[in-house]
Design a protein around this motif. Sequence first.
Motif, PDB file in Angstrom:
ATOM      1  N   GLY A 281       0.807  -1.224   0.000  1.00  0.00           N
ATOM      2  CA  GLY A 281       0.000   0.000   0.000  1.00  0.00           C
ATOM      3  C   GLY A 281       0.839   1.271   0.000  1.00  0.00           C
ATOM      4  O   GLY A 281       0.478   2.270  -0.631  1.00  0.00           O
ATOM      5  N   ASP A 282       1.971   1.231   0.683  1.00  0.00           N
ATOM      6  CA  ASP A 282       2.800   2.440   0.779  1.00  0.00           C
ATOM      7  C   ASP A 282       3.893   2.504  -0.279  1.00  0.00           C
ATOM      8  O   ASP A 282       4.684   3.441  -0.310  1.00  0.00           O
ATOM      9  CB  ASP A 282       3.432   2.530   2.178  1.00  0.00           C
ATOM     10  N   GLN A 283       3.926   1.502  -1.122  1.00  0.00           N
ATOM     11  CA  GLN A 283       4.911   1.540  -2.213  1.00  0.00           C
ATOM     12  C   GLN A 283       4.421   2.501  -3.298  1.00  0.00           C
ATOM     13  O   GLN A 283       3.221   2.635  -3.535  1.00  0.00           O
ATOM     14  CB  GLN A 283       5.071   0.137  -2.801  1.00  0.00           C
ATOM     15  N   VAL A 284       5.357   3.158  -3.972  1.00  0.00           N
ATOM     16  CA  VAL A 284       4.969   4.064  -5.049  1.00  0.00           C
ATOM     17  C   VAL A 284       4.489   3.247  -6.253  1.00  0.00           C
ATOM     18  O   VAL A 284       5.184   2.339  -6.707  1.00  0.00           O
ATOM     19  CB  VAL A 284       6.141   4.976  -5.450  1.00  0.00           C
ATOM     20  N   ALA A 285       3.303   3.562  -6.728  1.00  0.00           N
ATOM     21  CA  ALA A 285       2.760   2.912  -7.920  1.00  0.00           C
ATOM     22  C   ALA A 285       3.148   3.720  -9.158  1.00  0.00           C
ATOM     23  O   ALA A 285       3.647   3.179 -10.141  1.00  0.00           O
ATOM     24  CB  ALA A 285       1.238   2.816  -7.819  1.00  0.00           C
ATOM     25  N   ILE A 286       2.913   5.017  -9.084  1.00  0.00           N
ATOM     26  CA  ILE A 286       3.217   5.883 -10.231  1.00  0.00           C
ATOM     27  C   ILE A 286       4.124   7.020  -9.789  1.00  0.00           C
ATOM     28  O   ILE A 286       3.823   7.738  -8.827  1.00  0.00           O
ATOM     29  CB  ILE A 286       1.921   6.462 -10.847  1.00  0.00           C
ATOM     30  N   ILE A 287       5.262   7.132 -10.475  1.00  0.00           N
ATOM     31  CA  ILE A 287       6.074   8.334 -10.329  1.00  0.00           C
ATOM     32  C   ILE A 287       5.678   9.214 -11.495  1.00  0.00           C
ATOM     33  O   ILE A 287       5.807   8.798 -12.657  1.00  0.00           O
ATOM     34  CB  ILE A 287       7.580   8.038 -10.453  1.00  0.00           C
ATOM     35  N   TRP A 288       5.168  10.373 -11.211  1.00  0.00           N
ATOM     36  CA  TRP A 288       4.803  11.271 -12.301  1.00  0.00           C
ATOM     37  C   TRP A 288       5.860  12.350 -12.429  1.00  0.00           C
ATOM     38  O   TRP A 288       6.210  13.009 -11.433  1.00  0.00           O
ATOM     39  CB  TRP A 288       3.440  11.900 -12.054  1.00  0.00           C
ATOM     40  N   GLU A 289       6.408  12.481 -13.629  1.00  0.00           N
ATOM     41  CA  GLU A 289       7.410  13.512 -13.908  1.00  0.00           C
ATOM     42  C   GLU A 289       6.778  14.499 -14.881  1.00  0.00           C
ATOM     43  O   GLU A 289       6.387  14.145 -15.994  1.00  0.00           O
ATOM     44  CB  GLU A 289       8.663  12.854 -14.520  1.00  0.00           C
ATOM     45  N   GLY A 290       6.643  15.752 -14.437  1.00  0.00           N
ATOM     46  CA  GLY A 290       5.963  16.761 -15.245  1.00  0.00           C
ATOM     47  C   GLY A 290       6.803  17.264 -16.402  1.00  0.00           C
ATOM     48  O   GLY A 290       8.003  17.002 -16.500  1.00  0.00           O
ATOM     49  N   ASP A 291       6.135  18.012 -17.259  1.00  0.00           N
ATOM     50  CA  ASP A 291       6.818  18.669 -18.374  1.00  0.00           C
ATOM     51  C   ASP A 291       7.922  19.580 -17.837  1.00  0.00           C
ATOM     52  O   ASP A 291       9.029  19.616 -18.361  1.00  0.00           O
ATOM     53  CB  ASP A 291       5.769  19.479 -19.158  1.00  0.00           C
ATOM     54  N   ASP A 292       7.597  20.268 -16.767  1.00  0.00           N
ATOM     55  CA  ASP A 292       8.560  21.132 -16.092  1.00  0.00           C
ATOM     56  C   ASP A 292       9.349  20.263 -15.103  1.00  0.00           C
ATOM     57  O   ASP A 292       8.766  19.644 -14.222  1.00  0.00           O
ATOM     58  CB  ASP A 292       7.770  22.220 -15.345  1.00  0.00           C
ATOM     59  N   PRO A 293      10.681  20.222 -15.247  1.00  0.00           N
ATOM     60  CA  PRO A 293      11.474  19.305 -14.425  1.00  0.00           C
ATOM     61  C   PRO A 293      11.339  19.547 -12.923  1.00  0.00           C
ATOM     62  O   PRO A 293      11.698  18.671 -12.131  1.00  0.00           O
ATOM     63  CB  PRO A 293      12.913  19.557 -14.867  1.00  0.00           C
ATOM     64  N   SER A 294      10.804  20.687 -12.523  1.00  0.00           N
ATOM     65  CA  SER A 294      10.653  20.903 -11.086  1.00  0.00           C
ATOM     66  C   SER A 294       9.364  20.273 -10.559  1.00  0.00           C
ATOM     67  O   SER A 294       9.116  20.258  -9.361  1.00  0.00           O
ATOM     68  CB  SER A 294      10.668  22.401 -10.770  1.00  0.00           C
ATOM     69  N   GLU A 295       8.535  19.745 -11.461  1.00  0.00           N
ATOM     70  CA  GLU A 295       7.265  19.146 -11.032  1.00  0.00           C
ATOM     71  C   GLU A 295       7.331  17.632 -11.092  1.00  0.00           C
ATOM     72  O   GLU A 295       7.504  17.064 -12.181  1.00  0.00           O
ATOM     73  CB  GLU A 295       6.145  19.581 -11.995  1.00  0.00           C
ATOM     74  N   SER A 296       7.198  16.975  -9.964  1.00  0.00           N
ATOM     75  CA  SER A 296       7.022  15.527 -10.004  1.00  0.00           C
ATOM     76  C   SER A 296       6.238  15.099  -8.771  1.00  0.00           C
ATOM     77  O   SER A 296       6.087  15.866  -7.820  1.00  0.00           O
ATOM     78  CB  SER A 296       8.347  14.775 -10.134  1.00  0.00           C
ATOM     79  N   GLU A 297       5.717  13.893  -8.829  1.00  0.00           N
ATOM     80  CA  GLU A 297       4.833  13.442  -7.765  1.00  0.00           C
ATOM     81  C   GLU A 297       4.967  11.936  -7.621  1.00  0.00           C
ATOM     82  O   GLU A 297       5.066  11.215  -8.618  1.00  0.00           O
ATOM     83  CB  GLU A 297       3.388  13.792  -8.170  1.00  0.00           C
ATOM     84  N   ASN A 298       4.976  11.457  -6.371  1.00  0.00           N
ATOM     85  CA  ASN A 298       4.979  10.018  -6.124  1.00  0.00           C
ATOM     86  C   ASN A 298       3.609   9.609  -5.615  1.00  0.00           C
ATOM     87  O   ASN A 298       3.152  10.143  -4.604  1.00  0.00           O
ATOM     88  CB  ASN A 298       6.015   9.650  -5.058  1.00  0.00           C
ATOM     89  N   ILE A 299       2.982   8.674  -6.282  1.00  0.00           N
ATOM     90  CA  ILE A 299       1.640   8.255  -5.882  1.00  0.00           C
ATOM     91  C   ILE A 299       1.714   6.802  -5.428  1.00  0.00           C
ATOM     92  O   ILE A 299       2.083   5.925  -6.217  1.00  0.00           O
ATOM     93  CB  ILE A 299       0.667   8.397  -7.069  1.00  0.00           C
ATOM     94  N   THR A 300       1.385   6.562  -4.181  1.00  0.00           N
ATOM     95  CA  THR A 300       1.457   5.190  -3.668  1.00  0.00           C
ATOM     96  C   THR A 300       0.254   4.392  -4.149  1.00  0.00           C
ATOM     97  O   THR A 300      -0.745   4.945  -4.615  1.00  0.00           O
ATOM     98  CB  THR A 300       1.450   5.158  -2.122  1.00  0.00           C
ATOM     99  N   TYR A 301       0.342   3.074  -3.978  1.00  0.00           N
ATOM    100  CA  TYR A 301      -0.793   2.225  -4.330  1.00  0.00           C
ATOM    101  C   TYR A 301      -2.034   2.627  -3.532  1.00  0.00           C
ATOM    102  O   TYR A 301      -3.139   2.648  -4.058  1.00  0.00           O
ATOM    103  CB  TYR A 301      -0.445   0.744  -4.138  1.00  0.00           C
ATOM    104  N   ARG A 302      -1.835   3.001  -2.259  1.00  0.00           N
ATOM    105  CA  ARG A 302      -2.984   3.396  -1.450  1.00  0.00           C
ATOM    106  C   ARG A 302      -3.620   4.682  -1.990  1.00  0.00           C
ATOM    107  O   ARG A 302      -4.835   4.767  -2.157  1.00  0.00           O
ATOM    108  CB  ARG A 302      -2.566   3.581   0.018  1.00  0.00           C
ATOM    109  N   ASP A 303      -2.761   5.674  -2.302  1.00  0.00           N
ATOM    110  CA  ASP A 303      -3.280   6.941  -2.875  1.00  0.00           C
ATOM    111  C   ASP A 303      -4.019   6.685  -4.184  1.00  0.00           C
ATOM    112  O   ASP A 303      -5.089   7.234  -4.436  1.00  0.00           O
ATOM    113  CB  ASP A 303      -2.141   7.906  -3.252  1.00  0.00           C
TER     114      ASP A 303
END
Length: 650
Positions: free
Chosen positions: A90-112
């Motif tokens: 549940g707490d493992q990252v499912a999706i690492i999102w890397e934005g068009d702008d290199p300063s934007e990224s997000e880690n989304i866990t399986y639970r999220d």
Amino acid sequence: MSDSKIYPVSDELAATAHINNEKYLAMYEQSINDPDTFWGEEGKRLDWFKPYTKVKNTSFDPHNVDIRWFEDGTLNASYNCLDRHLATRGDQVAIIWEGDDPSESENITYRDLHERVCKFANALKSRGVEKGDVVTLYMPMIPEAAVAMLACTRIGAVHSIVFGGFSPEALAARIEGANSKVVVTSNYSLRAGKSVPLKLNVDKALEHEAAKACVDSVIVVKRVEQDVAWNDSVDVWYEDLVANASADCPAEEMEAEAPMFILYTSGSTGAPKGLKHTTGGYMVYAAMTHEYAFDYKDGDIYWCTADVGWVTGHSYIVYGPLANGATSLMFEGVPSYPDNSRFGRVIEKHKVNQFYTAPTAIRALMQQGEDVLGDSDLSSLRILGSVGEPINPEAWEWYYRIIGQNRCPIVDTWWQTETGGMMILPLPGATAAKPGAASRPFFGVQPALLDADGNELEGATDGNLVIKDSWPGQSRSIWGDHERFIQTYFTTYKGYYTTGDGARRDEDDYYWITGRVDDVINVSGHRMGTAEVESALVAHPAVAEAAVVGYPHEVKGQGIYVYVTLQAGFEQSDELLKELRMHVRSEIGPIASPDLIQFAPGMPKTRSGKIMRRILRKIAEDDFGALGDTSTLADPSVVDDLIEHRMNRK
Ligand code: 6R9
């Protein structure tokens, strides 16, 4: 073609990979001789609500093409990608999102991700979406795209993704073709720092009466803070819908053969076809191929650079990786922004272990020189993949050397929208690679080469690539037109699935995809793969990219017309023309000597990077009055230049 170099499997991979050569051979044999036992076991990699008792029930008989796998089982794709992982990861990252702008990224866990999907699934229900309804997604590469896919499959709705680069006309036709009542989009998308008005395109699509008549909701993600035109009776903000939605949404129990998604793809004739994929077989196949092709192991960070608008994004960004509990990186941007080192920077930033991209991207980087990725640390990489078109040995070697640092195997994966997942590929722990060869069939896949009369050819030879029997990931039909499905894929050669590709089988039984059969040219009675000539040209240091088409030739039947884009730093000249001709003659032989060579500053490409040969053929034929639809080109202006400088003037 000269004898190819061989890159053996490393001892380490042979010892540690999921599949080594011995296993490959034994499993392959069982998959062909006893598919029920083989796939009956492999099917267990998914969680089923009701286990299947029947495994394979398929027929390629043109009078009754009927393909069923695991038909009496029930399951849910979204459940298999999310719920079943919650207890263990549940707490493992499912999706690492890397934005068009290199300063934007997000880690989304399986639970999220599970919570977001449940909320949006309830939001879809609140807009009247029911099991079996088609939802069109026209979205950028943002997490909400994956959320929307998984929300649809969660409630048994069928998604139809239309690549965000398609025009309003193309979108309208797909909405109408699927009779879709909901469209999910974003106000804008971001590409290389510029915003693209996606919602406006939806509005334009809905100016078409037939499309408008289908749609009663347009759900809009607010990707950027920018105004858009708004129609209160149809439009609704994604954020408003999910803010009020419950996070409790049990996954719908679906039959294995329930439709899961439609994906439109173009063929050589007619309007794009909406290929139908179903739940059980597709999911088993996507998960299994993802695990074995990339030797995916728990904890690995995996990155596929495709867009979810293409089948590669479906199977190898979302469904395969998430079914396996993987961490899948999703990239919104482009390889050249903020500069050409972006791929390297992302690999370094997220410590990517498996990297899956297309030859066109490799060649674009190659054109920039060997230091294109700057000082990016690529040491996390373990396995590289290639997909979408034949990879010419020159690009393969560059990929191996510069990105793979002479140590990462390259998995060249041949497959199609129709096949659902990879079909011919060198498994990294099992198959020695030959640059440019897709090599050996995946489990359950029986390729064959046929002559024009449909006779099966033996041994080392060229032919029309067909598949002799069904595999679980196969498309089941064309949405709303099963007859067209049969006509397109099962009547040319009766009893076989016709791929539309040509291939060569070498003395080691490796398959080399030579390109679409409709791209094959016949020069003085010699059949020649345009890919082969292109590969030779690209091997010349001056050439960045080459495209070869046939054109009517009085003596030879067809002549060879070549378009070349030069590497930075090379000038066009008569000397160079001569040199390129000589180069092709020496690489392949005099019969492959180009008749006409045009220097082209750019190629007409679709936004997925495929060169539109139809256009190049027309220009080569001096018949550019009838270029057809150029609206799907990434940059339509290249066509004008090509016409202006065309070589064949009647
Ligand atoms: C997955 C995908 C399918 C067509 C296919 C073939 C070409 C794809 C290839 C390849 C040689 C590879 N193709 N992968 N040719 N080697 N590794 O690309 O699906 O968009 O439906 O295209 O692409 O010609 O028939 P799709």
